[in-house]
Design an enzyme around this catalytic site. Structure first.
Site, PDB file in Angstrom:
ATOM      1  N   HIS A  26     -46.316  45.186  12.313  1.00 51.44           N
ATOM      2  CA  HIS A  26     -47.013  46.420  11.690  1.00 51.44           C
ATOM      3  C   HIS A  26     -47.793  45.722  10.451  1.00 51.44           C
ATOM      4  O   HIS A  26     -49.117  46.191  10.270  1.00 51.44           O
ATOM      5  CB  HIS A  26     -45.902  47.069  10.661  1.00 51.44           C
ATOM      6  CG  HIS A  26     -46.297  48.354   9.890  1.00 51.44           C
ATOM      7  ND1 HIS A  26     -46.941  49.239  10.576  1.00 51.44           N
ATOM      8  CD2 HIS A  26     -46.244  48.621   8.733  1.00 51.44           C
ATOM      9  CE1 HIS A  26     -47.210  50.093   9.652  1.00 51.44           C
ATOM     10  NE2 HIS A  26     -46.736  49.705   8.410  1.00 51.44           N
TER      11      HIS A  26
ATOM     12  N   GLN B 150     -44.941  41.446   8.771  1.00 48.92           N
ATOM     13  CA  GLN B 150     -43.811  42.502   8.756  1.00 48.92           C
ATOM     14  C   GLN B 150     -43.851  43.449   9.971  1.00 48.92           C
ATOM     15  O   GLN B 150     -44.586  43.527  10.573  1.00 48.92           O
ATOM     16  CB  GLN B 150     -44.362  43.492   7.464  1.00 48.92           C
ATOM     17  CG  GLN B 150     -43.402  44.597   7.623  1.00 48.92           C
ATOM     18  CD  GLN B 150     -43.503  45.584   6.325  1.00 48.92           C
ATOM     19  OE1 GLN B 150     -44.287  46.376   6.206  1.00 48.92           O
ATOM     20  NE2 GLN B 150     -42.743  45.374   5.226  1.00 48.92           N
TER      21      GLN B 150
ATOM     22  N   LEU C  81     -46.095  54.333  15.297  1.00 46.39           N
ATOM     23  CA  LEU C  81     -45.365  54.111  13.960  1.00 46.39           C
ATOM     24  C   LEU C  81     -44.642  55.650  13.753  1.00 46.39           C
ATOM     25  O   LEU C  81     -45.228  56.562  14.082  1.00 46.39           O
ATOM     26  CB  LEU C  81     -46.168  53.924  12.924  1.00 46.39           C
ATOM     27  CG  LEU C  81     -45.116  53.613  11.551  1.00 46.39           C
ATOM     28  CD1 LEU C  81     -44.536  52.275  11.881  1.00 46.39           C
ATOM     29  CD2 LEU C  81     -45.897  53.591  10.360  1.00 46.39           C
TER      30      LEU C  81
ATOM     31  N   HIS D 278     -42.240  46.739  11.220  1.00 45.79           N
ATOM     32  CA  HIS D 278     -41.438  48.041  10.766  1.00 45.79           C
ATOM     33  C   HIS D 278     -40.394  48.376  11.557  1.00 45.79           C
ATOM     34  O   HIS D 278     -40.652  48.230  12.947  1.00 45.79           O
ATOM     35  CB  HIS D 278     -42.929  48.791  10.596  1.00 45.79           C
ATOM     36  CG  HIS D 278     -42.563  50.240  10.192  1.00 45.79           C
ATOM     37  ND1 HIS D 278     -41.460  51.279  10.449  1.00 45.79           N
ATOM     38  CD2 HIS D 278     -43.082  50.721   9.022  1.00 45.79           C
ATOM     39  CE1 HIS D 278     -41.433  52.230   9.605  1.00 45.79           C
ATOM     40  NE2 HIS D 278     -42.465  52.005   8.814  1.00 45.79           N
TER      41      HIS D 278
ATOM     42  N   ARG E 116     -43.711  43.225   2.374  1.00 45.75           N
ATOM     43  CA  ARG E 116     -44.335  44.465   1.452  1.00 45.75           C
ATOM     44  C   ARG E 116     -43.346  45.675   1.581  1.00 45.75           C
ATOM     45  O   ARG E 116     -42.842  45.965   2.558  1.00 45.75           O
ATOM     46  CB  ARG E 116     -45.679  44.823   2.059  1.00 45.75           C
ATOM     47  CG  ARG E 116     -46.142  46.077   1.616  1.00 45.75           C
ATOM     48  CD  ARG E 116     -47.534  46.201   2.019  1.00 45.75           C
ATOM     49  NE  ARG E 116     -47.780  46.706   3.378  1.00 45.75           N
ATOM     50  CZ  ARG E 116     -47.516  48.019   4.044  1.00 45.75           C
ATOM     51  NH1 ARG E 116     -47.057  49.036   2.989  1.00 45.75           N
ATOM     52  NH2 ARG E 116     -47.563  48.493   5.039  1.00 45.75           N
TER      53      ARG E 116
ATOM     54  N   ARG F 176     -38.038  46.783   4.780  1.00 44.06           N
ATOM     55  CA  ARG F 176     -38.245  46.785   6.102  1.00 44.06           C
ATOM     56  C   ARG F 176     -37.786  45.564   6.776  1.00 44.06           C
ATOM     57  O   ARG F 176     -37.232  45.524   8.033  1.00 44.06           O
ATOM     58  CB  ARG F 176     -39.701  46.862   6.415  1.00 44.06           C
ATOM     59  CG  ARG F 176     -40.375  48.461   5.917  1.00 44.06           C
ATOM     60  CD  ARG F 176     -41.605  48.342   6.308  1.00 44.06           C
ATOM     61  NE  ARG F 176     -41.993  49.727   5.728  1.00 44.06           N
ATOM     62  CZ  ARG F 176     -43.212  50.306   5.652  1.00 44.06           C
ATOM     63  NH1 ARG F 176     -44.267  49.405   5.810  1.00 44.06           N
ATOM     64  NH2 ARG F 176     -43.483  51.397   5.327  1.00 44.06           N
TER      65      ARG F 176
ATOM     66  N   PHE G 213     -38.790  56.153  -0.446  1.00 47.03           N
ATOM     67  CA  PHE G 213     -39.129  55.192   0.454  1.00 47.03           C
ATOM     68  C   PHE G 213     -38.358  53.891   0.250  1.00 47.03           C
ATOM     69  O   PHE G 213     -37.973  53.698  -0.763  1.00 47.03           O
ATOM     70  CB  PHE G 213     -40.703  54.781   0.310  1.00 47.03           C
ATOM     71  CG  PHE G 213     -41.534  55.384   1.332  1.00 47.03           C
ATOM     72  CD1 PHE G 213     -41.796  56.635   1.393  1.00 47.03           C
ATOM     73  CD2 PHE G 213     -42.075  54.390   2.235  1.00 47.03           C
ATOM     74  CE1 PHE G 213     -42.856  57.112   2.662  1.00 47.03           C
ATOM     75  CE2 PHE G 213     -42.888  54.912   3.359  1.00 47.03           C
ATOM     76  CZ  PHE G 213     -43.194  56.017   3.533  1.00 47.03           C
TER      77      PHE G 213
ATOM     78  N   GLU H 119     -41.677  55.560   7.592  1.00 50.34           N
ATOM     79  CA  GLU H 119     -40.569  55.278   6.852  1.00 50.34           C
ATOM     80  C   GLU H 119     -40.171  56.731   6.026  1.00 50.34           C
ATOM     81  O   GLU H 119     -39.085  56.933   5.556  1.00 50.34           O
ATOM     82  CB  GLU H 119     -40.654  54.299   5.927  1.00 50.34           C
ATOM     83  CG  GLU H 119     -39.460  53.691   5.206  1.00 50.34           C
ATOM     84  CD  GLU H 119     -39.686  52.442   4.688  1.00 50.34           C
ATOM     85  OE1 GLU H 119     -40.122  51.471   5.090  1.00 50.34           O
ATOM     86  OE2 GLU H 119     -39.838  52.436   3.303  1.00 50.34           O
TER      87      GLU H 119
END
Ligand code: FAD
Length: 579
Positions: free
Chosen positions: A350, A237, A249, A239, A391, A283, A117, A252
């Site tokens: 996100h 954030q 979404l 994404h 994050r 991200r 990730f 990831e």
């Protein structure tokens, strides 16, 4: 109606259920959960990609590496005491979920499967590492179902489809909440010794978002309206991979399994922005890279406003076997089969890194030093601050189970030690008046119209890139929208399932959270993590290595007072962030 529980949890997502479950293990206290949604409809159930923990099942891994990645990913604004507790405890928390029966995907040897990730690396940044534990691309769904079953088994009482409208705080002590029963239209007062806020994020402030309709920042806003601070709201954030135009979404995990981002000429452009870990950069960096490609004319489509996520080089079994839901989404919503063709994507709003400031035991802060007694928060509504300025993927689910548990344990311990504080007379006055104003008022404004204008302007002005000009414009727009909001009334005056009324209340919350967010972003004159200012493009540790604490000015409408809180440093010194 009047109720009394020792510990009351607001929210039934991963953090709320984890808090409730662990509070209920303390047999000296009674525990109830209040949720505006049926518990398993909470947004945690939409989480796809995984929960990060250094189990080392696929290749060598250590909690120190996870801690380092979290701190660096957060652009050094992460509090390192929180990151240390987290990286150690999340390992045990994942095994606990496994023992509760969570059906993780498995390796051939029977251990929990793990995949790569963004931003998760081995040996302090050398190469991507497999750290995300997953249940195909339905990890959050499995967590939520498992925790709900366990909470019911453990005797937690649930008040489903009750929308909390107010917190009862007197003399710095929380004494309960006031909630609206959506099914009947009645207002209920809940008396409690300890309250845990676990009410999730506020992605619906933006037009293109991965967040569910109900993520409207209710409890952050209620907290802020009382003159209490919200921490680091400027860090929101985006994404990188939302389905173009829709924002739904694409995990990831798709890049974790080997997916690649490409521009109009098919170039793998992340090689230019993050030469070492490329498409698996954090991200904030990937979203900025996509915006840069689009801005420089290398986007795709009629308006050249999206790029491609390419999975076509991966075997069909990997795509359909490990990413079944998102394969379905692409086929259903875009008519694109990811096995055969690249998927059009664009960044989507996100996740809130900021929120209600807490200690590492979930106690809510009333200032940089004082706590509100009897009040706790965990999950996306809270800012502990594990995620700092950005994050990493899979660290939210980990945050829910680690800090949700800590908040639940601390709240139960506190509740077992203290007596009930007295409730003020007519504790429900404020909530009742707010409902009456909307239901019987003669206002001429329509809440849905205000929400649409809010979402469009936030998307344009407080986006991936920001400037003084765009944010000052947004502050003006927010003041105007707030003034118009005072003149909102609903056309449906019914009592049962009056969603026009509950949604109108939510628009009010979105406006206030947006105010705190925009003011915090305007105030921070540097770029760090997800906060990218074109007029201040560099990180400035000398002046800005500190947390923002935004307080509503209770005397001047539309004015926000900004304070600060120190960052907890430690093991890892702030360094330039290269990947
Ligand atoms: C599509 C998507 C995919 C994601 N994938 C991942 C992933 O793979 N890994 C990862 O780590 N993170 C992921 N995230 C982020 C993560 O899922 C969320 O941050 C996390 O689930 C939030 O959990 P929570 O418990 O804080 O709140 P939520 O799960 O959002 O729950 C909020 C709860 O609060 C209640 N509530 C809210 N307002 C009120 C009110 N006024 N009164 C009463 N109740 C109220 C709601 O009913 C709900 O029960 C993803 C997020 C999205 C949107």
């Amino acid at each position: 109606m009047h109720h009394r529980y020792d510990v009351l949890v607001v929210g039934a997502g991963g953090s709320g259920l984890m808090s409730a479950l662990y509070a209920s293990k303390n047999k000296n206290v009674s525990v109830a959960v209040i949720s505006k949604l049926y518990p398993t409809r909470s947004h945690t159930g939409a989480a796809q990609g995984g929960v990060g923990a250094a189990l080392g099942n696929v290749s060598e891994d250590h909690w120190e590496w996870h801690m380092f990645d979290t701190v660096k990913g957060g652009d050094y604004l992460t509090d390192q005491d929180a990151a240390e507790v987290f990286s150690k405890d999340v390992i045990e928390a994942v095994y606990e979920l496994e023992h509760m029966g969570l059906p993780f995907s498995r390796l051939p040897n029977g251990k929990i499967a793990q995949r790569k990730f963004g931003g998760h690396t081995k040996e302090f940044g050398k190469a991507p590492v497999e750290r995300a534990c997953y249940a195909v691309d339905r990890t959050g769904h499995m967590i939520l179902q498992t925790l709900y079953q366990q909470s019911v088994k453990s005797g937690v009482t649930f008040f489903n489809e009750y929308q909390v409208l107010d917190l009862i705080i007197e003399e710095g002590i929380c004494r309960g909440v006031v909630a609206y029963d959506i099914a009947t239209g009645e207002v209920h007062t809940f008396h409690a010794k300890a309250v845990v806020l676990a009410a999730g994020g506020y992605g619906r402030a933006f037009k293109v978002t991965s967040n569910a309709q109900t993520l409207t920042g209710d409890l952050m806003s209620i907290y802020y309206r009382k003159g209490l601070p919200l921490e680091d709201l400027e860090f929101y954030q985006f994404h990188p991979t939302g389905i173009a135009k829709m924002g739904i979404l694409i995990t990831e995990g798709a890049r974790g399994e080997g997916g690649i981002l490409r521009n109009d000429s098919g170039e793998r452009f992340m090689e230019r922005y993050a030469p070492t870990i490329k498409d698996l950069a954090p991200r904030d960096m990937v979203s900025r890279a996509i915006y840069m490609e689009i801005r420089e004319g290398r986007g795709l489509g009629k308006d050249k406003d999206y790029v491609h996520l390419d999975l076509t080089h991966l075997p069909r079994e990997i795509i359909e076997g490990r990413l079944p839901d998102i394969t379905d989404f692409a086929r259903t919503y875009l008519g694109v089969d990811p096995v055969l063709a690249p998927v059009p994507i664009q960044p989507t709003a996100h996740y809130a890194m900021g929120g209600i400031p807490t200690t590492i035991d979930g106690e809510c802060l009333a200032s940089s030093t004082d706590i509100v007694r009897g009040l706790y928060a965990a999950g996306e509504v809270a800012c502990v601050s594990l995620h700092g300025a950005n994050r990493l993927g899979t660290n939210s689910l980990g945050d829910l189970i680690v800090f949700g548990r800590r908040a639940g344990v601390a709240a139960a311990k506190y509740a077992a030690e203290v007596g009930y504080e007295e409730l003020p007379a007519r504790a429900d006055n404020f909530a009742t008046a707010e409902i009456e104003r909307l239901r019987s008022g003669s206002g001429t404004e329509n809440a849905a119209r205000i929400r649409k204008e809010l979402q469009e302007t936030m998307m344009d002005n407080v986006s991936v890139f920001r400037t003084d000009e765009t944010m000052s414009t947004q502050m003006e727009i927010l003041r105007e929208l707030q003034a118009r909001y005072k003149n909102v009334s609903v056309t449906d005056t019914g009592l049962r399932y009056n969603t026009e009324l509950t949604e109108a209340l939510e628009v009010g919350y979105l406006l206030d959270v947006s105010e705190a967010m925009t003011a915090s972003a305007l105030n921070r004159r540097e770029s760090r993590g997800a906060h990218a200012r074109e007029d201040y493009p560099d990180r400035d540790d000398d002046n800005w290595l500190k947390h923002t604490m935004a307080y509503r000015n209770m005397n001047v409408p539309g004015k926000v007072n900004i304070g600060y809180k120190d960052v907890v440093l430690g093991r890892f010194e702030p360094k330039p962030r290269v990947y």
